[in-house]
Design an enzyme around this catalytic site. Sequence first.
Site, PDB file in Angstrom:
ATOM      1  N   ARG A 171       0.786  -1.238   0.000  1.00 46.42           N
ATOM      2  CA  ARG A 171       0.000   0.000   0.000  1.00 46.42           C
ATOM      3  C   ARG A 171       0.818   1.289   0.000  1.00 46.42           C
ATOM      4  O   ARG A 171       0.246   2.370   0.058  1.00 46.42           O
ATOM      5  CB  ARG A 171      -0.999   0.060   1.158  1.00 46.42           C
ATOM      6  CG  ARG A 171      -2.043  -1.008   1.120  1.00 46.42           C
ATOM      7  CD  ARG A 171      -3.188  -0.744   2.048  1.00 46.42           C
ATOM      8  NE  ARG A 171      -2.794  -0.616   3.434  1.00 46.42           N
ATOM      9  CZ  ARG A 171      -3.648  -0.423   4.426  1.00 46.42           C
ATOM     10  NH1 ARG A 171      -4.940  -0.345   4.178  1.00 46.42           N
ATOM     11  NH2 ARG A 171      -3.237  -0.309   5.665  1.00 46.42           N
ATOM     12  N   ASP A 172       2.148   1.212  -0.065  1.00 41.64           N
ATOM     13  CA  ASP A 172       2.934   2.455  -0.102  1.00 41.64           C
ATOM     14  C   ASP A 172       4.192   2.272  -0.939  1.00 41.64           C
ATOM     15  O   ASP A 172       5.278   2.704  -0.557  1.00 41.64           O
ATOM     16  CB  ASP A 172       3.274   2.919   1.310  1.00 41.64           C
ATOM     17  CG  ASP A 172       3.733   4.380   1.359  1.00 41.64           C
ATOM     18  OD1 ASP A 172       3.388   5.152   0.438  1.00 41.64           O
ATOM     19  OD2 ASP A 172       4.450   4.742   2.311  1.00 41.64           O
ATOM     20  N   LEU A 173       4.039   1.642  -2.098  1.00 37.61           N
ATOM     21  CA  LEU A 173       5.186   1.461  -2.978  1.00 37.61           C
ATOM     22  C   LEU A 173       5.493   2.771  -3.693  1.00 37.61           C
ATOM     23  O   LEU A 173       4.605   3.421  -4.236  1.00 37.61           O
ATOM     24  CB  LEU A 173       4.899   0.363  -4.001  1.00 37.61           C
ATOM     25  CG  LEU A 173       4.844  -1.036  -3.411  1.00 37.61           C
ATOM     26  CD1 LEU A 173       4.276  -2.011  -4.420  1.00 37.61           C
ATOM     27  CD2 LEU A 173       6.215  -1.479  -2.941  1.00 37.61           C
ATOM     28  N   ASN A 197      10.725   3.737  -1.191  1.00 32.66           N
ATOM     29  CA  ASN A 197      10.591   2.473  -0.466  1.00 32.66           C
ATOM     30  C   ASN A 197      11.179   1.288  -1.232  1.00 32.66           C
ATOM     31  O   ASN A 197      10.949   0.136  -0.872  1.00 32.66           O
ATOM     32  CB  ASN A 197       9.126   2.201  -0.122  1.00 32.66           C
ATOM     33  CG  ASN A 197       8.649   3.074   1.009  1.00 32.66           C
ATOM     34  OD1 ASN A 197       9.446   3.608   1.772  1.00 32.66           O
ATOM     35  ND2 ASN A 197       7.352   3.260   1.106  1.00 32.66           N
ATOM     36  N   SER A 205       1.158   7.132  -0.077  1.00 31.12           N
ATOM     37  CA  SER A 205       1.653   8.331  -0.739  1.00 31.12           C
ATOM     38  C   SER A 205       0.751   8.596  -1.934  1.00 31.12           C
ATOM     39  O   SER A 205       0.761   7.832  -2.897  1.00 31.12           O
ATOM     40  CB  SER A 205       3.096   8.110  -1.188  1.00 31.12           C
ATOM     41  OG  SER A 205       3.892   7.816  -0.053  1.00 31.12           O
TER      42      SER A 205
END
Length: 186
Positions: free
Chosen positions: A63-65, A69, A109
């Site tokens: 959920r935050d690639l 990251n 993001s």
Amino acid sequence: GKVVHVGTAADGLPYIVMEYLEGHDLASALGRSGPLPVATAVDYVLQACAGLVEAHAAGLVHRDLKPANLFLTRRPDGTPLVKVMDFGIAKAMGPIDAAITGSAAVMGSPGYMSPEQLRSARDVDRRADLWSLGIVLYELVCGRRPFAAQTITELAVMLATEPVPALTVPTPRGFASVVARCLEKD
């Protein structure tokens, strides 16, 4: 990175010991040297996919690639190795979701979020990670994300109504269709 050890310190605080990695994230690489050659970007994203296969098989959605990251380090033979980092807002998939993620809050993001994640972070599955990797792949080769907005509302409208902008650099045949497939809105 890999978790090496977990425990509780003498004062009762929990701790995690993770492997030490030398290198930098892909956001730093992009900032230092600009867009990457297509072959390099594809290699890095395919390596990220390998890490995501393990997470998805374990029932997790990252959920935050984003480039920040994806950490670029080196294997012992010196070849590049990309590791997926920061599973801090990952969610479990399956029937347990409602109990774990009781909120429809936006988490992640926004510039890398899929349309469904912008609507509700609770309701995403592994396809949201594929969308994010499509955004990352686009950005790595073009030097910018395909959708840029000043507010999350403006971004949501763009994602809902605008087609994916064409790649701004020449790419090999088939590359644009792979990016477009990652960024399908439905």
